[in-house]
Design a protein around this motif. Structure first.
Motif, short mmCIF file in Angstrom:
data_model
loop_
_atom_site.label_atom_id
_atom_site.label_comp_id
_atom_site.label_asym_id
_atom_site.label_seq_id
_atom_site.Cartn_x
_atom_site.Cartn_y
_atom_site.Cartn_z
N ALA A 4 0.84 -1.20 0.00
CA ALA A 4 0.00 0.00 0.00
C ALA A 4 0.87 1.24 0.00
CB ALA A 4 -0.92 0.01 1.23
N ALA A 5 0.46 2.21 -0.83
CA ALA A 5 1.20 3.47 -0.95
C ALA A 5 0.24 4.62 -0.75
CB ALA A 5 1.85 3.55 -2.33
N SER A 6 0.63 5.58 0.06
CA SER A 6 -0.28 6.68 0.38
C SER A 6 -0.12 7.87 -0.57
CB SER A 6 -0.07 7.15 1.81
OG SER A 6 1.24 7.66 1.97
N ARG A 7 1.02 8.00 -1.24
CA ARG A 7 1.28 9.23 -1.98
C ARG A 7 1.39 9.04 -3.47
NH1 ARG A 7 5.63 12.36 1.93
NH2 ARG A 7 4.32 12.37 3.79
N THR A 8 1.95 7.96 -3.87
CA THR A 8 2.09 7.73 -5.30
C THR A 8 2.08 6.24 -5.52
OG1 THR A 8 3.39 8.25 -7.27
CG2 THR A 8 4.61 7.66 -5.29
N TYR A 9 2.22 5.81 -6.72
CA TYR A 9 2.26 4.38 -6.98
C TYR A 9 3.05 4.14 -8.25
CZ TYR A 9 -1.12 3.85 -10.87
OH TYR A 9 -1.74 3.85 -12.08
N SER A 50 6.03 1.14 -10.01
CA SER A 50 6.78 -0.10 -9.91
C SER A 50 7.87 -0.08 -8.84
CB SER A 50 7.42 -0.40 -11.27
OG SER A 50 8.31 0.63 -11.62
N MET A 51 8.12 1.05 -8.23
CA MET A 51 9.22 1.14 -7.28
C MET A 51 8.77 0.70 -5.90
SD MET A 51 11.63 2.34 -9.19
CE MET A 51 12.86 3.01 -8.09
N GLU A 52 9.49 -0.21 -5.30
CA GLU A 52 9.13 -0.69 -3.96
C GLU A 52 9.13 0.44 -2.93
OE1 GLU A 52 11.32 -5.02 -4.47
OE2 GLU A 52 10.98 -4.22 -2.47
N ARG A 53 10.00 1.41 -3.11
CA ARG A 53 10.12 2.49 -2.11
C ARG A 53 8.88 3.37 -2.05
NH1 ARG A 53 11.67 7.28 -4.69
NH2 ARG A 53 12.42 7.03 -6.83
N PHE A 54 7.98 3.27 -3.01
CA PHE A 54 6.75 4.05 -2.97
C PHE A 54 5.77 3.50 -1.93
CE2 PHE A 54 8.38 6.38 -6.16
CZ PHE A 54 8.10 6.06 -7.48
N TYR A 55 5.96 2.25 -1.53
CA TYR A 55 4.96 1.54 -0.74
C TYR A 55 5.38 1.48 0.72
CZ TYR A 55 3.14 0.31 -5.29
OH TYR A 55 2.61 0.39 -6.56
N GLU A 56 4.50 1.97 1.59
CA GLU A 56 4.83 2.01 3.02
C GLU A 56 4.50 0.72 3.75
OE1 GLU A 56 2.96 4.64 1.35
OE2 GLU A 56 2.67 6.13 2.94
N TYR A 57 3.49 0.01 3.29
CA TYR A 57 3.03 -1.17 4.01
C TYR A 57 3.04 -2.39 3.09
CZ TYR A 57 1.32 2.48 7.10
OH TYR A 57 1.23 3.58 7.92
N TRP A 58 3.39 -3.52 3.69
CA TRP A 58 3.52 -4.77 2.93
C TRP A 58 2.85 -5.91 3.68
CZ3 TRP A 58 6.13 -5.26 -1.77
CH2 TRP A 58 6.79 -4.11 -2.20
N GLY A 59 2.29 -6.83 2.91
CA GLY A 59 1.79 -8.05 3.51
C GLY A 59 2.90 -9.08 3.65
N GLN A 60 2.54 -10.23 4.20
CA GLN A 60 3.50 -11.30 4.43
C GLN A 60 3.69 -12.18 3.20
OE1 GLN A 60 5.42 -11.76 7.31
NE2 GLN A 60 4.65 -9.67 7.55
N GLY A 61 2.80 -12.07 2.25
CA GLY A 61 2.94 -12.83 1.02
C GLY A 61 2.14 -14.11 1.02
N THR A 62 1.78 -14.53 -0.17
CA THR A 62 1.11 -15.81 -0.36
C THR A 62 1.84 -16.56 -1.48
OG1 THR A 62 -1.02 -16.91 -0.75
CG2 THR A 62 -0.62 -14.89 -2.00
#
Length: 122
Positions: free
Chosen positions: A97-102, A104-116
């Protein structure tokens, strides 16, 4: 506390389909851009797709023909429909999840899930 919980992964034969879900809590979901990434064994994590609150989407070039990202703001959930799966799609899939922009860059995203995990057999 923000939580992103992915589900829907599993084992599928090549040519099959899966729909991944990511349920978000602890944030104003409709205000966040959401993305899907994946990490194959022994490889770096890579971008798959992203979606704005409005529903506009952005895909990695190699994914747009077989993958579809969507969201349901009423359910605080983002989805990734994957069709015509190939063994090379085997990976752990993460939502973010990204609050400001979106994008392909991982650094845009503040929150991450654990993965499936997704495993595609040949």
């Amino acid at each position: 506390q923000v939580q992103l919980v992915e589900s829907g992964g599993g084992l599928v034969q090549a040519g099959g389909s899966l729909r991944l879900s990511c349920a978000a809590s602890g944030l104003t979901f409709s205000s966040y851009r959401m993305g899907w990434f994946r990490q194959a064994p022994g490889k770096d994590r890579e971008f798959v797709a992203a979606i704005r609150s409005s529903g506009s989407t952005y895909y990695a070039d190699s994914k747009k023909d077989r993958f579809t990202i969507s969201r349901d703001n009423a359910k605080n959930t983002v989805y990734l429909q994957m069709n015509s799966l190939k063994p090379e799609d085997t990976a752990v899939y993460y939502c973010a999840a990204a609050s400001r922009t979106y994008g392909s860059m991982e650094r845009f995203y503040e929150y991450w899930g654990q993965g499936t995990p997704v495993t595609v057999s040949s």
